[in-house]
Design an enzyme around this catalytic site. Sequence first.
Site, mmCIF file in Angstrom:
data_model
loop_
_atom_site.group_PDB
_atom_site.id
_atom_site.type_symbol
_atom_site.label_atom_id
_atom_site.label_comp_id
_atom_site.label_asym_id
_atom_site.label_seq_id
_atom_site.Cartn_x
_atom_site.Cartn_y
_atom_site.Cartn_z
ATOM 1 N N LEU A 29 0.878 -1.161 0.000
ATOM 2 C CA LEU A 29 0.000 0.000 0.000
ATOM 3 C C LEU A 29 0.918 1.214 0.000
ATOM 4 O O LEU A 29 1.791 1.343 0.849
ATOM 5 C CB LEU A 29 -0.910 0.005 1.238
ATOM 6 C CG LEU A 29 -2.251 0.739 1.122
ATOM 7 C CD1 LEU A 29 -3.102 0.146 0.003
ATOM 8 C CD2 LEU A 29 -3.010 0.687 2.432
ATOM 9 N N ASP A 30 0.746 2.094 -0.985
ATOM 10 C CA ASP A 30 1.629 3.240 -1.134
ATOM 11 C C ASP A 30 1.646 4.105 0.120
ATOM 12 O O ASP A 30 0.658 4.169 0.869
ATOM 13 C CB ASP A 30 1.181 4.119 -2.305
ATOM 14 C CG ASP A 30 1.375 3.452 -3.653
ATOM 15 O OD1 ASP A 30 2.045 2.413 -3.704
ATOM 16 O OD2 ASP A 30 0.843 3.989 -4.647
ATOM 17 N N ARG A 31 2.749 4.820 0.292
ATOM 18 C CA ARG A 31 2.890 5.757 1.412
ATOM 19 C C ARG A 31 1.673 6.679 1.529
ATOM 20 O O ARG A 31 1.137 6.890 2.626
ATOM 21 C CB ARG A 31 4.145 6.601 1.197
ATOM 22 C CG ARG A 31 4.270 7.786 2.148
ATOM 23 C CD ARG A 31 5.256 8.831 1.618
ATOM 24 N NE ARG A 31 6.607 8.330 1.604
ATOM 25 C CZ ARG A 31 7.507 8.549 2.570
ATOM 26 N NH1 ARG A 31 7.174 9.278 3.621
ATOM 27 N NH2 ARG A 31 8.717 8.058 2.472
ATOM 28 N N THR B 125 -1.356 6.414 0.212
ATOM 29 C CA THR B 125 -2.677 5.790 0.138
ATOM 30 C C THR B 125 -3.100 5.365 1.536
ATOM 31 O O THR B 125 -2.343 4.734 2.263
ATOM 32 C CB THR B 125 -2.657 4.561 -0.781
ATOM 33 O OG1 THR B 125 -2.214 4.950 -2.081
ATOM 34 C CG2 THR B 125 -4.044 3.940 -0.894
ATOM 35 N N ARG C 95 -3.145 4.554 -10.045
ATOM 36 C CA ARG C 95 -2.679 5.914 -10.315
ATOM 37 C C ARG C 95 -2.309 6.081 -11.786
ATOM 38 O O ARG C 95 -2.671 7.085 -12.430
ATOM 39 C CB ARG C 95 -1.506 6.241 -9.395
ATOM 40 C CG ARG C 95 -1.908 6.233 -7.925
ATOM 41 C CD ARG C 95 -0.707 6.200 -6.996
ATOM 42 N NE ARG C 95 0.073 7.434 -7.068
ATOM 43 C CZ ARG C 95 1.141 7.676 -6.302
ATOM 44 N NH1 ARG C 95 1.540 6.763 -5.423
ATOM 45 N NH2 ARG C 95 1.790 8.813 -6.428
#
Length: 233
Positions: free
Chosen positions: A59-61, A63, A161
């Site tokens: 999970l992206d920073r 998000t 994204r």
Amino acid sequence: MIVEDIVSRVLYRDALVLVIDKPAGLPVHPGPRGGETLVQHLDALRFGLPRRPEAAHRLDRDTSGCLALGRHAKALARLGRLFAGSAVDKTYWALVEGGPAEEAGSIDLPLARRSDDPRSWWMKADPAGDPALTRWRVLGRGPGTAWLVLEPVTGRTHQLRVHCAAMGWPIRGDAIYGGAPRHGGPGLQLHARALSLPLYPKKPPVTAEAPVPPHMRAGLAACGYRAPDEPGA
């Protein structure tokens, strides 16, 4: 983040898995720039087990939302197989610039790294890349924006994204793919709303839903979202 905060973010817990509500802006793992990470707080989530849980997927920073943690090695292995085999249903909410003309559809665009540098996570749409499929649906519209539900069928890095940007409606606050400023502004408007994990063969899937994060409430409200039952809403 304090210990009590991460404990309060547990959305689901059993003997194998935890699902937590990861805050936006907190990376899961340490990076070259250092700074606070989720890993630093995972000991608070042992709940009596000898080892801390570990993230079962990315999970992206920037998000927010549902992140599954395996509570021990066997649990991590089982979760890893589920995520690798696309057996997990992942539901994201996003606020995008402009928005699609249609009300629902899918994005089938292969993705590849922008650079040969293995440290680079930036991606691009590339016919020679790995297959990537996202299903989407409009949940609401506001001035200059749309509220989408995004369901990634595949799990490529930065898939949602890149896909949204390639369609001409980048996710709001995206400093890499959407042209948003790197500092200031509302932050990335992408939230991992729900997870469904078919973890036990003879039982219904494990499900969890993360409340709307503070930095997305105003934008969602402008698109018609109302949720008086959610904490802090």
